[in-house]
Scaffold this motif. Structure first.
Motif, short mmCIF file in Angstrom:
data_model
loop_
_atom_site.label_atom_id
_atom_site.label_comp_id
_atom_site.label_asym_id
_atom_site.label_seq_id
_atom_site.Cartn_x
_atom_site.Cartn_y
_atom_site.Cartn_z
N VAL A 115 -0.06 -11.46 1.64
CA VAL A 115 0.04 -10.62 2.83
C VAL A 115 1.54 -10.03 2.99
O VAL A 115 2.37 -10.75 3.07
N GLU A 116 1.66 -8.72 2.78
CA GLU A 116 2.94 -8.29 3.11
C GLU A 116 3.10 -7.03 4.31
O GLU A 116 1.74 -6.34 4.46
N GLU A 117 3.99 -7.01 4.92
CA GLU A 117 4.17 -5.77 5.74
C GLU A 117 4.30 -4.54 4.76
O GLU A 117 4.85 -4.18 3.61
N TYR A 118 3.50 -3.48 5.21
CA TYR A 118 3.32 -2.26 4.38
C TYR A 118 4.43 -1.50 4.38
O TYR A 118 5.15 -1.03 5.09
N LEU A 119 4.74 -1.08 3.19
CA LEU A 119 5.93 -0.24 2.90
C LEU A 119 5.30 1.45 2.96
O LEU A 119 4.38 1.67 1.85
N PRO A 120 5.80 2.25 3.52
CA PRO A 120 5.14 3.71 3.78
C PRO A 120 5.55 4.57 3.02
O PRO A 120 5.08 5.83 3.10
N GLY A 121 6.65 4.26 2.41
CA GLY A 121 7.41 5.34 1.60
C GLY A 121 6.72 5.53 0.15
O GLY A 121 5.69 5.14 -0.05
N ARG A 122 7.55 6.37 -0.62
CA ARG A 122 7.38 6.69 -1.88
C ARG A 122 6.98 5.68 -2.97
O ARG A 122 7.89 4.65 -2.55
#
Length: 327
Positions: A186-193
């Motif tokens: 479970v990871e914090e979501y990375l919102p970028g490209r």
């Protein structure tokens, strides 16, 4: 020079009753033929060995090779990718790509992230969920991204991987625990490209051989580079070379990751930008797919002006130099 080829052929396992998803990481006849013919073009004599069972039988019968080009993924256990290299080590037969330690470490995505984080390389905050009770103690910032801790080729990744609330986290994580019988990352979501960087070489001689941005534009499983999107990439995914400034930034993070994990000869590092535009390590692929047409590493090399023959040649040069320096 006589080169043995170790691999897991999809059709072999399908004939034994395995499902399409279970054999997703394995290779097609097209891939094996592509590697074999390219090695022949480069002047090497080749012999197909097959999977670990066929390798074991060949070794017991007394067979040997000057070098083994190993792309066998293995099937059972957290150390499955390490099994063929470990067996070759026992018989003192050199091989292409990473050693058993690296292949075990990197298959477990959370353990690899511990090493990455310990080396000061950016990677998203994470926890490992081993059972349903672990879901009660997660203190990460939503949205989150969940996937099996030890799968490749997008297995276990779908639109359900992106979760925005606790109810979906519990529901979707339990589904992965039940289906894959292994912990969930479970990871914090990375919102970028999102980018993938190809690397060839070992240690101080490792260098990026290209980069491509992965743009998922289909309405089905949007924003996730899932197994389904990878298999239907021609209609769902666009690949492009990013601008120079982000390329250099990604090359630095990817190369530091490659060397921190002690990967060898060739592979890929997957990265994604966080909310501040910083490239974060997602995972490394030390046994990257090598289908001449459909695999990410050959695709990104082609985009960056490197032919499939040149890619295989660079991987071989790294392996031979490494082995000659440490016989």
């Amino acid at each position: 020079m006589k080169i043995g080829l170790t691999f897991d052929l999809k059709t072999t396992y399908l004939q034994q009753g395995f499902s399409h998803e279970e054999v997703a990481e394995f290779d097609s006849e097209e891939t094996i033929a592509g590697i074999e013919s390219t090695l022949n073009e480069l002047g090497y004599q080749t012999e197909r060995i097959g999977n670990i069972v066929e390798l074991t039988q060949a070794l017991v019968s007394g067979k040997c090779w000057d070098l083994v080009f190993n792309i066998a993924e293995g099937y059972y256990g957290i150390g499955r990718e390490a099994q063929v290299p470990a067996l070759l080590d026992a018989f003192r037969i050199p091989y292409v790509f990473s050693d058993p330690m690296v292949l075990s470490l990197t298959l477990h995505k959370a353990m690899a992230k511990h090493v990455i984080r310990g080396n000061g390389i950016p990677t998203a905050a994470f926890v490992v969920v081993k059972n349903e009770k672990d879901l009660e103690n997660i203190n990460l910032e939503y949205p989150l991204f969940i996937k099996p801790v030890a799968e490749g080729t997008g297995k276990g990744i779908s639109q359900k991987s992106l979760v925005t609330n606790r109810m979906d986290l519990e529901l979707n994580a339990k589904e992965l625990l039940d289906k894959f019988k292994q912990p969930v990352l479970v990871e914090e979501y990375l919102p970028g490209r999102e980018f993938t960087v190809g690397i060839t070489g070992t240690g101080n001689e490792a260098a990026p051989c290209g980069i491509m941005e992965v743009i998922v534009y289909g309405k089905i499983e949007e924003q996730v580079y899932s197994l389904q999107n990878k298999e239907e990439y021609e209609s769902r995914v666009a690949y492009s070379i990013p601008e120079k400034s982000i390329t250099e930034y990604c090359y630095d993070v990817a190369l530091r990751s490659w060397n921190a994990l002690e990967c060898r000869d060739g592979g890929r590092v997957d990265l994604r930008l966080d909310k501040n535009g910083v490239p974060n390590f997602i995972e490394v692929n030390p046994l990257a797919g090598l289908n001449p047409i459909h695999s990410d590493l050959p695709i990104l090399c082609k985009l960056n002006g490197i032919s499939y023959k040149d890619l295989i040649g660079m991987i071989m040069q790294s392996a031979l130099k490494r082995i000659n320096n440490h016989p």
